[in-house]
Design an enzyme around this catalytic site. Structure first.
Site, PDB file in Angstrom:
ATOM      1  N   LYS A  12       0.856  -1.183   0.000  1.00 32.71           N
ATOM      2  CA  LYS A  12       0.000   0.000   0.000  1.00 32.71           C
ATOM      3  C   LYS A  12       0.894   1.236   0.000  1.00 32.71           C
ATOM      4  CE  LYS A  12      -4.529   0.763   0.227  1.00 32.71           C
ATOM      5  NZ  LYS A  12      -5.456   0.098  -0.719  1.00 32.71           N
ATOM      6  N   THR A  57      -3.739  -5.315   0.567  1.00 33.54           N
ATOM      7  CA  THR A  57      -3.106  -4.011   0.808  1.00 33.54           C
ATOM      8  C   THR A  57      -3.978  -3.151   1.716  1.00 33.54           C
ATOM      9  OG1 THR A  57      -4.063  -2.964  -1.166  1.00 33.54           O
ATOM     10  CG2 THR A  57      -1.953  -4.123  -1.423  1.00 33.54           C
ATOM     11  N   ASP A  58      -5.288  -3.347   1.682  1.00 32.81           N
ATOM     12  CA  ASP A  58      -6.164  -2.607   2.589  1.00 32.81           C
ATOM     13  C   ASP A  58      -5.888  -2.985   4.039  1.00 32.81           C
ATOM     14  OD1 ASP A  58      -8.551  -0.743   2.741  1.00 32.81           O
ATOM     15  OD2 ASP A  58      -9.328  -2.478   3.852  1.00 32.81           O
ATOM     16  N   PHE A 152      32.542  28.456 -10.534  1.00 33.37           N
ATOM     17  CA  PHE A 152      32.578  27.322 -11.454  1.00 33.37           C
ATOM     18  C   PHE A 152      33.359  27.741 -12.689  1.00 33.37           C
ATOM     19  CE2 PHE A 152      30.564  24.258 -14.547  1.00 33.37           C
ATOM     20  CZ  PHE A 152      31.151  23.132 -13.983  1.00 33.37           C
ATOM     21  N   ARG A 169      28.823  33.113  -7.872  1.00 28.66           N
ATOM     22  CA  ARG A 169      27.480  32.758  -8.309  1.00 28.66           C
ATOM     23  C   ARG A 169      26.630  32.362  -7.113  1.00 28.66           C
ATOM     24  NH1 ARG A 169      27.596  26.542 -10.769  1.00 28.66           N
ATOM     25  NH2 ARG A 169      28.633  25.569  -8.979  1.00 28.66           N
ATOM     26  N   GLN A 215      29.881  19.230  -7.132  1.00 31.58           N
ATOM     27  CA  GLN A 215      30.461  17.931  -6.778  1.00 31.58           C
ATOM     28  C   GLN A 215      31.300  18.044  -5.512  1.00 31.58           C
ATOM     29  OE1 GLN A 215      30.254  19.203  -9.823  1.00 31.58           O
ATOM     30  NE2 GLN A 215      30.076  17.623 -11.408  1.00 31.58           N
ATOM     31  N   ASN A 241      20.919  21.240  -9.384  1.00 31.45           N
ATOM     32  CA  ASN A 241      21.418  22.610  -9.382  1.00 31.45           C
ATOM     33  C   ASN A 241      20.272  23.549  -9.719  1.00 31.45           C
ATOM     34  OD1 ASN A 241      22.929  24.932  -9.508  1.00 31.45           O
ATOM     35  ND2 ASN A 241      24.605  24.001 -10.669  1.00 31.45           N
ATOM     36  N   HIS A 243      19.476  26.616 -10.791  1.00 30.19           N
ATOM     37  CA  HIS A 243      20.223  27.692 -11.435  1.00 30.19           C
ATOM     38  C   HIS A 243      19.588  29.057 -11.181  1.00 30.19           C
ATOM     39  CE1 HIS A 243      22.639  24.745 -13.548  1.00 30.19           C
ATOM     40  NE2 HIS A 243      21.546  24.155 -13.979  1.00 30.19           N
TER      41      HIS A 243
END
Length: 280
Positions: A12, A57-58, A152, A169, A215, A241, A243
Site C-alpha cells: 500500500k 493491501t487494505d 565554477f 554565483r 560535486q 542545481n 540555477h
C-alpha cells in the site's frame, strides 16, 4: 512453464497518517506518509490467481493506523515495528519494506501549527527479512542556497560549450540525502539524536564550504555527516542545481551589480554521488 516470476512485491502506497498527541494541553502533531511493500511465497497468486497467501493491501493500510494508536516515536522505530509485524505474522511473507516520509509542522501555540506548501521531509526505510532489520534515513527536498562563496570555472570546453566561467554565483539546491545506519539495539532517542546530528552536519557543510563545484559540495556534505555520526556507514546524495542567472539590465540602461537574478526551472544540472567510510 517457460516463464517464471522474477523479484516482485506488493503493498500500500501513500497511507496518510496524522496523529495528535493529547497527553497534555500542549498537543503533539505527527504527519506521515507510509508506504509498505511485501514479498515472499507469492507464486500462486501470480500464476493461478490463488490469493490464499496474500495479505490485502487494505489490511496493510489498516495495520498502519492501528499501530499508530499507542504512539509513533521515531519514524525509524515505527517503520521497523511495522516491517517485523508483516513478516512475523504472515507465513507467506519473507521480507517487508516500509518507507515513511514525515512532514514537519511548526508550532505556533499549544494546539496550533503551521506548514507551508512543499518543504523538507524526514525520510526512512526499514527492511526486515525475518532475521535482521536494515534501516536507512535521510531528508528530501531540503532547500539550501548560498548567495556567494561559489565558483565554477576551469571546466572542459568543446565546440558546443557556451557556458561562461564564473568566479561568483548563487549556489542553490534541493537536497535528497539518504544514509545507512549500523547500530546495535537503537531506540527512539538514538534515532532522533542521530538524525539531528546528521542534518546539522549537512547544513553546516553546505554553509561552510567554499564551493568550486557542486560535486565538491556533495563530497563535503557526505564527509561531514560521516564524521558527525559514527553509526552511519555511507551517505547517498542527490543535488539538483537550482540555477540562478544574472539578469541582463543593460538594455534598460541599468547595471546589475550581482543583485537581480532569474531563477531557472528546466533543464537543470543533477549531481549525484555516494560518500563511504574507507574499509578498515
Amino acid at each position: 512453464m517457460p516463464f517464471t516470476m522474477g523479484p516482485n512485491s506488493y503493498g500500500k502506497s501513500g497511507v496518510r497518517l496524522v496523529r495528535v498527541g493529547r497527553e497534555s494541553a500542549r498537543h503533539e502533531l505527527r504527519d506521515l506518509a507510509v508506504h509498505t511493500a511485501l514479498s515472499g511465497d507469492l507464486d500462486a497468486t501470480h500464476y493461478t490467481g490463488d490469493n490464499t497467501g496474500v495479505l490485502p493491501t487494505d489490511t496493510q493500510k489498516n495495520t498502519v493506523y492501528a499501530f499508530a494508536r499507542d504512539g509513533i516515536g521515531a519514524i525509524e522505530a515505527f517503520a521497523e515495528r511495522l516491517a517485523r509485524h508483516f513478516v512475523d505474522a504472515t507465513p507467506s511473507i519473507t521480507t517487508a519494506r516500509v518507507r515513511i516520509e514525515e512532514h514537519a509542522w511548526t508550532r505556533i501555540g499549544d494546539h496550533s501549527f503551521t506548514r507551508g506548501d512543499g518543504g523538507e521531509l524526514r525520510t526512512t526505510e526499514a527492511v526486515y527479512d525475518g532475521r535482521a532489520a536494515r534501516t536507512a534515513s535521510g531528508v528530501r527536498d531540503l532547500l539550501l542556497l548560498n548567495t556567494t562563496d561559489s565558483e565554477f570555472h576551469g571546466f572542459l570546453a568543446d565546440e558546443y560549450t557556451t557556458l561562461a566561467e564564473t568566479r561568483d554565483r548563487i549556489l542553490a539546491t534541493a537536497v535528497t540525502a539518504t544514509w545507512d545506519y549500523q547500530a546495535e539495539d537503537p531506540d527512539t532517542a538514538f534515532w532522533d539524536h542521530a538524525f539531528t546530528r546528521a542534518r546539522g552536519a549537512l547544513l553546516a557543510a553546505f554553509a561552510d564550504t567554499y564551493s568550486l563545484s557542486l560535486q565538491q559540495t556533495l563530497h563535503a556534505v557526505g564527509e561531514r555527516i560521516l564524521k558527525a555520526v559514527p553509526e552511519i556507514t555511507e551517505v547517498r546524495l542527490s543535488l539538483p542545481n537550482r540555477h540562478h542567472y544574472l539578469f541582463d539590465l543593460e538594455r534598460f540602461g541599468l547595471d546589475n551589480p550581482g543583485v537581480v537574478f532569474q531563477a531557472g526551472d528546466l533543464p537543470y544540472g543533477l549531481i549525484e554521488g555516494t560518500v563511504r567510510r574507507e574499509a578498515a
